[in-house]
Design a protein around this motif. Structure first.
Motif, PDB file in Angstrom:
ATOM      1  N   LEU A   1       0.816  -1.211   0.000  1.00  8.11           N
ATOM      2  CA  LEU A   1       0.000   0.000   0.000  1.00  8.11           C
ATOM      3  C   LEU A   1       0.854   1.268   0.000  1.00  8.11           C
ATOM      4  O   LEU A   1       0.535   2.240  -0.692  1.00  8.11           O
ATOM      5  CB  LEU A   1      -0.937  -0.015   1.210  1.00  8.11           C
ATOM      6  CG  LEU A   1      -2.274   0.711   1.042  1.00  8.11           C
ATOM      7  CD1 LEU A   1      -3.067   0.131  -0.120  1.00  8.11           C
ATOM      8  CD2 LEU A   1      -3.080   0.638   2.331  1.00  8.11           C
ATOM      9  N   ASP A   2       1.960   1.264   0.729  1.00  5.30           N
ATOM     10  CA  ASP A   2       2.778   2.479   0.765  1.00  5.30           C
ATOM     11  C   ASP A   2       3.440   2.752  -0.583  1.00  5.30           C
ATOM     12  O   ASP A   2       3.620   3.911  -0.974  1.00  5.30           O
ATOM     13  CB  ASP A   2       3.816   2.395   1.885  1.00  5.30           C
ATOM     14  CG  ASP A   2       4.777   1.232   1.724  1.00  5.30           C
ATOM     15  OD1 ASP A   2       4.413   0.229   1.077  1.00  5.30           O
ATOM     16  OD2 ASP A   2       5.907   1.315   2.254  1.00  5.30           O
TER      17      ASP A   2
ATOM     18  N   ALA B   1      -3.640   9.997  -1.061  1.00  5.83           N
ATOM     19  CA  ALA B   1      -2.388  10.041  -1.823  1.00  5.83           C
ATOM     20  C   ALA B   1      -2.632  10.532  -3.247  1.00  5.83           C
ATOM     21  O   ALA B   1      -1.821  11.270  -3.813  1.00  5.83           O
ATOM     22  CB  ALA B   1      -1.744   8.664  -1.849  1.00  5.83           C
TER      23      ALA B   1
ATOM     24  N   CYS C   1       0.231  -9.023  -1.870  1.00  5.89           N
ATOM     25  CA  CYS C   1      -0.140  -7.605  -1.734  1.00  5.89           C
ATOM     26  C   CYS C   1      -1.643  -7.370  -1.860  1.00  5.89           C
ATOM     27  O   CYS C   1      -2.097  -6.230  -1.727  1.00  5.89           O
ATOM     28  CB  CYS C   1       0.593  -6.771  -2.784  1.00  5.89           C
ATOM     29  SG  CYS C   1       2.393  -6.763  -2.616  1.00  5.89           S
TER      30      CYS C   1
ATOM     31  N   GLU D   1       0.757   4.271  -2.761  1.00  6.48           N
ATOM     32  CA  GLU D   1       0.573   5.672  -2.389  1.00  6.48           C
ATOM     33  C   GLU D   1       1.652   6.549  -3.017  1.00  6.48           C
ATOM     34  O   GLU D   1       1.364   7.626  -3.561  1.00  6.48           O
ATOM     35  CB  GLU D   1       0.605   5.817  -0.868  1.00  6.48           C
ATOM     36  CG  GLU D   1      -0.609   5.245  -0.149  1.00  6.48           C
ATOM     37  CD  GLU D   1      -0.451   5.324   1.355  1.00  6.48           C
ATOM     38  OE1 GLU D   1      -1.094   6.194   1.963  1.00  6.48           O
ATOM     39  OE2 GLU D   1       0.324   4.516   1.925  1.00  6.48           O
ATOM     40  N   ARG D   2       2.882   6.090  -2.962  1.00 10.20           N
ATOM     41  CA  ARG D   2       3.998   6.852  -3.551  1.00 10.20           C
ATOM     42  C   ARG D   2       3.808   7.002  -5.059  1.00 10.20           C
ATOM     43  O   ARG D   2       4.009   8.088  -5.625  1.00 10.20           O
ATOM     44  CB  ARG D   2       5.316   6.146  -3.259  1.00 10.20           C
ATOM     45  CG  ARG D   2       6.559   6.889  -3.785  1.00 10.20           C
ATOM     46  CD  ARG D   2       7.807   6.072  -3.535  1.00 10.20           C
ATOM     47  NE  ARG D   2       7.842   4.890  -4.377  1.00 10.20           N
ATOM     48  CZ  ARG D   2       8.353   3.712  -3.998  1.00 10.20           C
ATOM     49  NH1 ARG D   2       8.836   3.555  -2.782  1.00 10.20           N
ATOM     50  NH2 ARG D   2       8.361   2.694  -4.837  1.00 10.20           N
TER      51      ARG D   2
ATOM     52  N   ARG E   1      -6.597   6.053   2.494  1.00  6.06           N
ATOM     53  CA  ARG E   1      -5.172   6.297   2.252  1.00  6.06           C
ATOM     54  C   ARG E   1      -4.905   6.512   0.763  1.00  6.06           C
ATOM     55  O   ARG E   1      -4.170   7.435   0.370  1.00  6.06           O
ATOM     56  CB  ARG E   1      -4.338   5.133   2.768  1.00  6.06           C
ATOM     57  CG  ARG E   1      -4.155   5.103   4.280  1.00  6.06           C
ATOM     58  CD  ARG E   1      -3.373   3.878   4.719  1.00  6.06           C
ATOM     59  NE  ARG E   1      -2.027   3.823   4.143  1.00  6.06           N
ATOM     60  CZ  ARG E   1      -1.150   2.827   4.379  1.00  6.06           C
ATOM     61  NH1 ARG E   1      -1.512   1.815   5.176  1.00  6.06           N
ATOM     62  NH2 ARG E   1       0.043   2.847   3.831  1.00  6.06           N
TER      63      ARG E   1
END
Length: 411
Positions: free
Chosen positions: A125-126, A182, A167, A129-130, A178
């Protein structure tokens, strides 16, 4: 002869950053969703189409002060192609940062895809987001990027295709918020398996936020698909692929989608993902609603060999991409240029309907066929007031020869 992708990428990037210039095209065979017209002309002022027609008198009046006139010589004039589902090209993916985006976009641009939604593969997820933040930043710098499509992480494990199973997650409210945060308005669509525990709730949340939920990579049945459409689904991700097929006693999601005019089914017209008899059948199921997409991965317009899709190893043979681990189809190496050409030349579809599937229909699926906050002028037709996204193609082969995006010459 080796193509210098770096030089072409730099030229496309520079052209997009330059001011639009007035120009005109005359003596073309105009093909768009409204039909076919010969001896056509178009006049562009800045980044929009100012006038279009078929008479010499009309052209003389509209282009009296235009110095840059392109003689089409009977070549085919169409709107620029719009791809709402693609992952990369020329060896790079849209997950690979600003440089990767520039390279992959140049790949599709010179083949006629003037506007593109950047599809991001399933990742932690991070990381997603990036990647969303990167797309958001690039949208501010170049007009050809329409935003992002998240193909994951809210997919059914049984229908994951080439997505990393480690994932995949349920779309719980925290994860949904989130990703929306983002994206900061850059998220155009998201593929969701509606049968997941929080699937229907997520569909409603994304739809309320102005994101187009797409049903796909799912195990949903007919009733669940109908419920998902009522909850806000407006797109089907690559129809027929990564979902239940049609059975006479278990209809599955496809009949639900093709029967409902609120939904645009995507179709990968490469003759591999969906074979020709089924493409013809689908054409009758949902006339004027099928959107050609490529699902193109990094190997697009590249030689066969080893590539990556996210963190997964892919082998490309004869232009077909499959995961090294289990042989699953891993996207395509298709260009919209090829999808339109094979629709006309191999399937015998009407040129205006084939062009519609690569222009007006995908634009309409995201509300970009009318004035909007993303592109300003609408996309999808060669008509006054529309964005000056134009292609000149060879009438015999449908190979794209000249490209303009937002009034800027690309190739």
């Amino acid at each position: 002869m080796t193509t210098d992708h770096s030089a072409i990428t730099a030229a496309v990037t520079a052209a997009l950053a330059a001011p639009a210039r007035d120009f005109a095209i005359r003596d073309a065979r105009l093909v768009d969703a409204r039909g076919v017209r010969d001896h056509a002309w178009v006049v562009v002022r800045g980044d929009t189409i100012a006038a279009a027609g078929t008479t010499d008198e009309g052209f003389a009046a509209a282009a009296a002060d235009v110095d840059d006139v392109v003689a089409a010589g009977g070549r085919t004039l169409t709107p620029g192609y719009v791809d709402i589902h693609a992952h990369g090209g020329w060896g790079t993916s849209f997950d690979d940062g600003a440089e990767g985006i520039a390279t992959a976009r140049a790949c599709h641009m010179v083949h006629g895809t003037t506007r593109q939604v950047l599809s991001l593969i399933t990742n932690p997820l991070d990381v997603m987001e990036r990647n969303l933040r990167t797309v958001r930043a690039q949208m501010d710098l170049r007009p050809d990027i329409l935003g992002a499509h998240l193909e994951g992480p809210f997919l059914a494990l049984a229908r994951k295709g080439a997505h990393d199973p480690d994932c995949l997650v349920d779309p719980v409210p925290e994860a949904v918020e989130r990703l929306l945060a983002a994206a900061d308005g850059a998220l155009r669509q998201i593929t969701i398996a509606p049968e997941l525990p929080h699937g229907m709730e997520a569909i409603r949340t994304f739809a309320a936020a102005g994101v187009a939920p797409a049903i796909g990579h799912c195990d949903a049945g007919y009733e669940q698909a109908c419920e998902a459409i009522d909850a806000g689904v407006t797109i089907m991700t690559h129809m027929f692929n990564a979902m239940n097929g049609i059975h006479h006693r278990e209809p599955g999601p496809i009949p639900a989608v093709t029967a409902d005019p609120r939904v645009t089914p995507e179709l990968i017209n490469d003759g591999f993902h969906v074979q020709d008899p089924v493409v013809r059948m689908a054409w009758g199921f949902a006339p004027h609603r099928l959107a050609f997409v490529t699902d193109a991965m990094a190997a697009t317009d590249c030689p066969d060999g080893h590539y990556l899709l996210g963190a997964l190893d892919v082998n490309v043979e004869d232009g077909h991409a499959r995961l090294v681990s289990n042989g699953a189809i891993a996207g395509s190496t298709l260009l919209l240029e090829g999808a339109v050409a094979r629709a006309v030349l191999e399937l015998g579809l009407a040129p205006d309907e084939a062009v519609e599937a690569a222009t007006l229909t995908p634009a309409r699926a995201l509300g970009l066929d009318r004035p909007n906050a993303v592109t300003g002028a609408p996309l999808g037709l060669v008509a006054p007031g529309y964005a000056a996204d134009l292609l000149l193609t060879d009438p015999a082969t449908w190979k794209v020869e000249q490209v303009w995006c937002a009034g800027r010459a690309m190739a």
